[in-house]
Design a protein around this motif. Structure first.
Motif, PDB file in Angstrom:
ATOM      1  N   GLU A  41     -66.150  36.222   5.091  1.00 25.08           N
ATOM      2  CA  GLU A  41     -67.111  35.374   5.825  1.00 25.08           C
ATOM      3  C   GLU A  41     -68.217  36.199   6.475  1.00 25.08           C
ATOM      4  O   GLU A  41     -69.290  35.684   6.766  1.00 25.08           O
ATOM      5  N   ASN A  42     -67.936  37.468   6.715  1.00 23.98           N
ATOM      6  CA  ASN A  42     -68.924  38.333   7.380  1.00 23.98           C
ATOM      7  C   ASN A  42     -69.482  39.409   6.449  1.00 23.98           C
ATOM      8  O   ASN A  42     -70.052  40.401   6.906  1.00 23.98           O
ATOM      9  N   ALA A  43     -69.313  39.183   5.161  1.00 22.02           N
ATOM     10  CA  ALA A  43     -69.698  40.196   4.168  1.00 22.02           C
ATOM     11  C   ALA A  43     -71.197  40.496   4.159  1.00 22.02           C
ATOM     12  O   ALA A  43     -71.618  41.576   3.747  1.00 22.02           O
ATOM     13  N   ASP A  44     -72.010  39.541   4.624  1.00 21.85           N
ATOM     14  CA  ASP A  44     -73.452  39.781   4.587  1.00 21.85           C
ATOM     15  C   ASP A  44     -73.991  40.437   5.868  1.00 21.85           C
ATOM     16  O   ASP A  44     -75.196  40.641   6.014  1.00 21.85           O
ATOM     17  N   ALA A  45     -73.101  40.795   6.778  1.00 20.03           N
ATOM     18  CA  ALA A  45     -73.535  41.480   8.008  1.00 20.03           C
ATOM     19  C   ALA A  45     -74.072  42.866   7.658  1.00 20.03           C
ATOM     20  O   ALA A  45     -73.685  43.454   6.641  1.00 20.03           O
ATOM     21  N   SER A  46     -74.962  43.382   8.490  1.00 21.95           N
ATOM     22  CA  SER A  46     -75.548  44.708   8.241  1.00 21.95           C
ATOM     23  C   SER A  46     -74.466  45.786   8.238  1.00 21.95           C
ATOM     24  O   SER A  46     -73.393  45.605   8.815  1.00 21.95           O
ATOM     25  N   LYS A  47     -74.797  46.917   7.612  1.00 23.54           N
ATOM     26  CA  LYS A  47     -73.857  48.043   7.540  1.00 23.54           C
ATOM     27  C   LYS A  47     -73.468  48.472   8.962  1.00 23.54           C
ATOM     28  O   LYS A  47     -72.318  48.796   9.241  1.00 23.54           O
ATOM     29  N   GLN A  50     -71.079  45.970  10.350  1.00 16.55           N
ATOM     30  CA  GLN A  50     -69.798  46.065   9.628  1.00 16.55           C
ATOM     31  C   GLN A  50     -68.888  47.118  10.268  1.00 16.55           C
ATOM     32  O   GLN A  50     -67.680  46.947  10.328  1.00 16.55           O
TER      33      GLN A  50
END
Length: 201
Positions: A41-47, A50
């Protein structure tokens, strides 16, 4: 690819092995599935974000939710708090030992300035407002924090306090000439975290 264990997942597995051996397999599976879902669900968060999500926030939420299957909510919160606290005490010990090197304590506020800019900046979902950075003082108001935001988003804002407390445990009383101060945190219901680390002249 096997996911790297965090201190939270390790401690969680230790708890269920010791206290709920009959349900350990089922609880570990539930934890892994919940953590995988949270990560997806949070895979598109910035590096940068993350780093915080993978290391602490999401494993913390997964452990907290899973423990509530076998213990009351308050007990589950205390258990996760214990994991975070244990790491903070270790880090306090290591830092305090390092600061026995004469004069090294003077560098601490500057290190905090650098790390705020690199690890706790806007790219990671934080909103730091620098009030004073220099002359032996690091004073920052944190107006937004992904620990608070993510815990609130998943319906467990109370979990954020574990991470707030860990700062106080890690940084209070590190050296006789260093003062750590904070009177407010987002996780404790205030409108900001008022961080300050300064040297005594």
């Amino acid at each position: 690819m096997k996911r790297k264990e965090t201190y939270l997942s390790r401690d969680f597995r230790e708890t269920v092995a010791l206290r709920f051996p009959a349900q350990a397999k089922e609880l570990n599976t539930a934890f892994d599935m919940r953590l995988s879902a949270l990560l997806a669900e949070n895979a598109d968060a910035s590096k940068e974000k993350q780093y915080h999500l993978k290391r602490q926030i999401l494993p913390g939420i997964a452990a907290y939710e899973t423990l509530q299957r076998v213990m009351p909510k308050e007990k589950a919160l205390q258990t996760v708090h214990g994991y975070v606290e244990r790491l903070a005490r270790t880090s306090h010990k290591q830092l305090a030992a390092l600061l026995h090197i004469p004069g090294l304590y003077r560098l601490v506020p500057g290190v905090f300035v650098k790390s705020t800019r690199s690890v706790f900046g806007p790219a990671a979902g934080f909103a730091p407002k620098e009030l004073q950075t220099g002359n032996g003082v690091w004073r920052v108001d944190m107006m937004k924090c992904p620990y608070h935001d993510t815990c609130a988003e998943y319906g467990c804002p109370e979990l954020c306090r574990c991470f707030c407390d860990s700062d106080d445990i890690s940084y209070t009383g590190l050296h006789p000439k260093l003062i750590w101060e904070r009177s407010m945190t987002l996780g404790r219901g205030n409108d900001r975290c008022d961080f300050c680390m300064k040297t005594i002249k």
